[in-house]
Design an enzyme around this catalytic site. Structure first.
Site, PDB file in Angstrom:
ATOM      1  N   LYS A 197     -26.634 -42.225 -17.914  1.00 15.15           N
ATOM      2  CA  LYS A 197     -25.734 -42.863 -18.872  1.00 15.15           C
ATOM      3  C   LYS A 197     -26.404 -42.864 -20.240  1.00 15.15           C
ATOM      4  CE  LYS A 197     -23.195 -47.148 -19.826  1.00 15.15           C
ATOM      5  NZ  LYS A 197     -22.898 -48.511 -19.345  1.00 15.15           N
ATOM      6  N   ARG A 207     -15.574 -50.951 -26.205  1.00 10.59           N
ATOM      7  CA  ARG A 207     -16.076 -52.272 -26.609  1.00 10.59           C
ATOM      8  C   ARG A 207     -14.953 -53.177 -27.080  1.00 10.59           C
ATOM      9  NH1 ARG A 207     -21.609 -49.670 -29.140  1.00 10.59           N
ATOM     10  NH2 ARG A 207     -22.489 -49.172 -27.080  1.00 10.59           N
ATOM     11  N   ARG A 218     -28.041 -50.282 -27.597  1.00 11.90           N
ATOM     12  CA  ARG A 218     -28.583 -50.226 -26.234  1.00 11.90           C
ATOM     13  C   ARG A 218     -29.519 -49.037 -26.044  1.00 11.90           C
ATOM     14  NH1 ARG A 218     -22.615 -51.382 -24.539  1.00 11.90           N
ATOM     15  NH2 ARG A 218     -22.602 -53.660 -24.429  1.00 11.90           N
ATOM     16  N   GLU A 234     -33.300 -39.277 -13.859  1.00 14.04           N
ATOM     17  CA  GLU A 234     -32.675 -40.557 -13.532  1.00 14.04           C
ATOM     18  C   GLU A 234     -31.816 -40.442 -12.271  1.00 14.04           C
ATOM     19  OE1 GLU A 234     -32.958 -43.539 -14.672  1.00 14.04           O
ATOM     20  OE2 GLU A 234     -33.644 -43.476 -16.745  1.00 14.04           O
ATOM     21  N   LYS A 249     -22.365 -40.069 -17.525  1.00  7.76           N
ATOM     22  CA  LYS A 249     -21.477 -40.715 -18.500  1.00  7.76           C
ATOM     23  C   LYS A 249     -22.125 -40.654 -19.880  1.00  7.76           C
ATOM     24  CE  LYS A 249     -19.414 -45.227 -19.597  1.00  7.76           C
ATOM     25  NZ  LYS A 249     -19.304 -46.645 -19.225  1.00  7.76           N
ATOM     26  N   SER A 275     -13.941 -43.770 -23.169  1.00 13.12           N
ATOM     27  CA  SER A 275     -12.905 -44.225 -24.097  1.00 13.12           C
ATOM     28  C   SER A 275     -12.800 -43.366 -25.349  1.00 13.12           C
ATOM     29  CB  SER A 275     -13.167 -45.678 -24.485  1.00 13.12           C
ATOM     30  OG  SER A 275     -14.435 -45.816 -25.120  1.00 13.12           O
TER      31      SER A 275
END
Length: 328
Positions: A197, A207, A218, A234, A249, A275
């Site tokens: 991600k 958001r 982040r 990962e 993602k 989104s």
């Protein structure tokens, strides 16, 4: 004059021929619908930056669940939008919190027809908008956050989630969640790991959809968009920790990472068409700059072609309905 004997165009000559030799196909069962459920809402609340997407009330949520089941999609991925936020995201583990209430409703209403997936992250529930518990210096405390994730996993499994979906990118999150689930008898609850991600600009509309309280960014825990090998690393770690499904993602800007993961994974690999990807197509289509329907199918086909076994997309029900119509 040259007369080529190798003519690939032969296999593109008619719609029937193109359909017959297509290497990648879309099917409703490979589509998963992300859904937002807003605490206290009296009806569906439109998300301004995502035309056609709403924050559901509990009543509109029920109706949308049945619409999704009728369309034959694979599942729904649930996000809660609480009225109250606090430093540790208490609402995430409250059995009467909006996400856990919605999960129980989904399991009761369509649990035999759809896979019920729940977002396992604190960002929707915290007053600082980060995905974990903050340390004294304002950074996200990885190990303190894992304690909350284990508690959240148990709350979601108790509510009826088929799959819990840790999306916070904390080190060791899959192992901690698997241990908590198994020790408490939830051996059949699966883990959909948000494995690769990235700290992406394409999350902006989301958001708004979850009423994010985020302060800062982040980048200290989500991945750097410059890194490809790290995405595979990962995912490999999550596989070793017991993930039942791994996910990349966003999707479109990370198709190389998706292909890398798909090449080595011995469990299903999914991708999230986020989104911002949705909003770009909708905005361009609204201006008449692209063919909306063709662009939607092309983006989803590209994600599947790169290696995704299933795709989380806000167009899931619409596309499934179109696919069903074509096969009728």
């Amino acid at each position: 004059m040259l007369h080529p004997h190798v003519r690939p165009r032969r296999l593109r000559s008619t719609p029937a021929m193109r359909r017959l030799v297509a290497e990648t196909r879309l099917h409703p069962a490979e589509l998963i619908l992300p859904m937002f459920i807003r605490e206290g809402a009296g009806g569906p609340v439109p998300v301004g930056s995502m035309p056609g997407v709403v924050q559901h009330s509990l009543d509109s949520f029920r109706a949308a669940l049945h619409e999704a089941a009728a369309a034959g999609i694979g599942g729904v991925n649930l996000f809660g939008v609480p009225e109250v936020h606090d430093a540790i995201g208490s609402g995430a583990t409250d059995e009467n919190g909006i996400l856990n209430v919605a999960t129980r409703i989904a399991r009761e209403e369509v649990g035999d027809a759809l896979v019920i997936q729940t977002d396992l992250c604190l960002d929707e529930f915290t007053d600082h908008g980060h995905c974990g518990v903050l340390a004294a210096d304002g950074s996200v405390d990885n190990d303190a956050t894992l304690v909350r994730y284990a508690e959240m996993a148990l709350a979601q499994a108790s509510a009826g989630a088929h799959l819990v979906a840790p999306s916070g990118m904390m080190d060791g999150q899959v192992a901690v969640i698997r241990e908590a689930l198994d020790e408490n008898g939830f051996h059949d609850t699966g883990i959909l790991a948000y494995s690769a991600k990235y700290a992406s600009a394409f999350y902006g509309p989301f958001r708004e959809a979850v009423d994010s309280q985020l302060k800062g960014d982040r980048r200290s825990y989500q991945q750097d968009p410059a890194n490809r090998r790290e995405g595979l690393r990962e995912a490999t770690l999550d596989l070793a920790e017991g993930a039942d499904i791994v996910m990349v993602k966003p999707a479109m800007a990370y198709l190389d990472v998706l292909a890398d993961v798909a090449a080595v994974s011995d469990v299903p690999v999914w991708a999230y068409q986020v989104s911002g990807e949705y909003a770009m197509v909708e905005a361009a289509a609204a201006h008449g700059w692209i063919d909306r329907d063709r662009a939607i199918l092309e983006t989803l086909t590209g994600i599947r072609r790169a290696g995704a076994d299933a795709v989380l997309t806000y167009w899931a029900v619409e596309v499934a309905t179109r696919l069903l119509g074509r096969s009728a």
